[in-house]
Scaffold this active site. Structure first.
Site, PDB file in Angstrom:
ATOM      1  N   TYR A  55      25.095  33.455  -9.788  1.00  0.00           N
ATOM      2  CA  TYR A  55      25.020  35.258  -9.628  1.00  0.00           C
ATOM      3  C   TYR A  55      25.175  35.673  -8.739  1.00  0.00           C
ATOM      4  CZ  TYR A  55      25.359  37.249 -13.805  1.00  0.00           C
ATOM      5  OH  TYR A  55      25.029  37.713 -15.671  1.00  0.00           O
ATOM      6  N   GLU A  57      25.633  38.967  -7.206  1.00  0.00           N
ATOM      7  CA  GLU A  57      26.013  40.783  -7.232  1.00  0.00           C
ATOM      8  C   GLU A  57      25.860  41.626  -5.576  1.00  0.00           C
ATOM      9  OE1 GLU A  57      24.081  41.038 -10.932  1.00  0.00           O
ATOM     10  OE2 GLU A  57      24.494  42.300 -11.129  1.00  0.00           O
ATOM     11  N   ASP A 202      50.582  49.261  -5.940  1.00  0.00           N
ATOM     12  CA  ASP A 202      49.909  47.573  -6.705  1.00  0.00           C
ATOM     13  C   ASP A 202      50.909  46.977  -6.732  1.00  0.00           C
ATOM     14  OD1 ASP A 202      49.859  46.775  -8.798  1.00  0.00           O
ATOM     15  OD2 ASP A 202      48.969  48.116 -10.427  1.00  0.00           O
ATOM     16  N   THR A 229      47.178  41.291  -8.160  1.00  0.00           N
ATOM     17  CA  THR A 229      46.693  40.335  -8.980  1.00  0.00           C
ATOM     18  C   THR A 229      46.723  39.250  -7.989  1.00  0.00           C
ATOM     19  OG1 THR A 229      48.377  40.346 -10.208  1.00  0.00           O
ATOM     20  CG2 THR A 229      45.944  41.308 -11.054  1.00  0.00           C
ATOM     21  N   ARG A 238      43.193  33.364 -11.223  1.00  0.00           N
ATOM     22  CA  ARG A 238      43.442  34.729 -12.113  1.00  0.00           C
ATOM     23  C   ARG A 238      42.144  35.894 -10.865  1.00  0.00           C
ATOM     24  NH1 ARG A 238      47.274  34.055 -16.611  1.00  0.00           N
ATOM     25  NH2 ARG A 238      46.532  36.372 -16.508  1.00  0.00           N
TER      26      ARG A 238
END
Ligand code: DSN
Length: 420
Positions: A55, A57, A202, A229, A238
């Site tokens: 994790y 964050e 984009d 992306t 991804r």
């Protein structure tokens, strides 16, 4: 088989068999979905690493959990490489994929009900650019501009200026998932400046081509924000990437976390860092050039054989075939016929399509994946001929079976990175 795969095969043979089946499918067939690619073995190693356990964050140096000495280094490296690659001032590498990436930008700058000018979905825009079926289309007021397919896909900037003056958007958005041309970003910027709007591009489909310098970079026209992306023409894992001017960094970062997401996927971010390193190498420039060359040759061969392409050709890595006009079959029939000969494509709406999206009038094709395998112009001519044969006789099972043998033989000459 490596030790990890062996352990999976022993513990869960069903899932191992499905992964092995997908490997075989990727090896045996020609991948022509323009948003797909084969990532690098080095990226697969990062994705399958113990970073998935962690994790993280927050942002480097400002996390909510301990034990971040390695994750901080990875994220800093990814950000620095992304900034350099796209020549911009700030990069956020945490978006989990394209959809949250674009949502984060909207929430960074807009309030519910604010107006955005964006490209119409059937003309090539994207679901996340405010299509009525998307949540974003309900939260914000998207006004849609169109292209002129019969004029090579041109955008009428006088008309766009008129729309902007009438609707006073907060954001002018350009970007696409099925538009086979490049943009005049400076013209979009002029429209936005006239009404005091922010500019967002984009470039998810063409991120790799922009990074390589074979297509225009919106930052050269002074754009505020660019999203992409990382798994399409960039050939990475991804994920999503938000690039922006320094003045927008605080708004963007807090919109991603804590605004929208929790823990970033550090294995993906490590894979993205590797991808940005690869994309800065000269081999990647050659790959981008070949991808676009292959697309041109494929488009020309298809048109020479009677196919009608939306906008009459391509200036990037993709094209949209009007299969109803060309072959008298809708996009679903066309996609299924090509599946049978081992060429994977996707059915696609054409501008102002009279048919529904589940059974549209067109088919979208692209060359990023087959170019990664090493296919070149001669292969594109063969593939075009096989496609046209299949689309002219989609019910001739014997002919389709013969064509499948041909595509397989071609594919077996070109390895897929990451599959032994
Ligand atoms: N699904 C991607 C594409 O195929 O273009 C974009 O959402």
């Amino acid at each position: 088989m490596d030790a990890h795969r062996q352990a999976l095969a022993t513990y869960d043979p069903d899932i191992e068999a499905a992964i092995a089946g997908e490997e075989r499918r990727q090896v045996d067939g020609v991948e022509m979905i323009p948003s797909e690619n084969y990532t690098y073995p080095e990226v697969l190693a990062a994705l399958g690493s113990v970073l998935t356990n962690k994790y993280a964050e927050g942002y480097p140096g400002r996390r909510y959990y301990g034990g971040q000495e390695f994750t901080d280094a990875i994220e800093r490296t990814a950000r620095t490489r992304a900034r350099k690659l796209f020549r911009c001032e700030h990069a956020n590498v945490q978006p989990l994929s394209g959809s949250p990436m674009n949502q984060a930008v909207y929430f960074a700058f807009l309030k519910p009900g604010d107006t955005v000018l964006a490209m119409d979905l059937s003309h090539g825009g994207h679901l996340t650019h405010g299509a009525p079926v998307s949540h974003m289309g309900k939260v914000f007021n998207f006004i849609r501009y169109k292209t002129h397919p019969e004029q090579g896909g041109a955008i009428d900037f006088d008309d766009l200026m008129r729309m902007a003056k009438e609707s006073r958007p907060k954001l002018v958005l350009c970007g696409y998932s099925s538009y086979p041309r490049d943009y005049d970003y400076a013209a979009f910027k002029r429209v936005a400046d006239e009404v005091g709007a922010l500019t967002m591009a984009d470039i998810s489909h063409i991120g790799g081509l922009v990074a390589a310098g074979t297509m225009r970079n919106p930052f050269d026209a002074g754009f505020d924000v660019v999203t992409t992306t990382t798994h399409k023409t960039l050939r990475g894992p991804r994920g999503g990437l938000i690039l922006c001017k320094k003045e927008h960094a605080p708004a963007i970062d807090s919109a991603v976390f804590p605004g929208l997401q929790g823990g970033p996927h550090m294995n993906n971010i490590a894979g993205a860092a590797v991808t940005f390193k690869k994309a800065a190498e000269s081999e990647f420039r050659a790959y981008a050039e070949q991808t676009m060359k292959n697309a041109k040759v494929l488009a020309e061969a298809l048109m020479a054989d009677g196919a009608s392409l939306v906008t009459g050709g391509t200036d990037n890595h993709m094209m949209v075939v009007d299969t109803v006009k060309s072959f008298g079959v809708d996009g679903r029939v066309a996609q299924e016929a090509l599946d049978k000969i081992g060429i994977t494509t996707n059915k696609q709406v054409i501008p102002d399509d009279p048919l529904p999206p589940v059974r549209p009038s067109g088919l979208r094709l692209g060359t990023p994946a087959c170019t990664t395998r090493g296919m070149g112009e001669d292969d594109m001519r063969k593939i075009a001929a096989w496609m046209v044969s299949a689309l002219r006789a989609p019910e001739d099972e014997a002919a389709l079976a013969r064509l499948k043998k041909e595509t397989e033989a071609l594919c077996h000459r070109y390895p897929v990175p990451g599959i032994d």
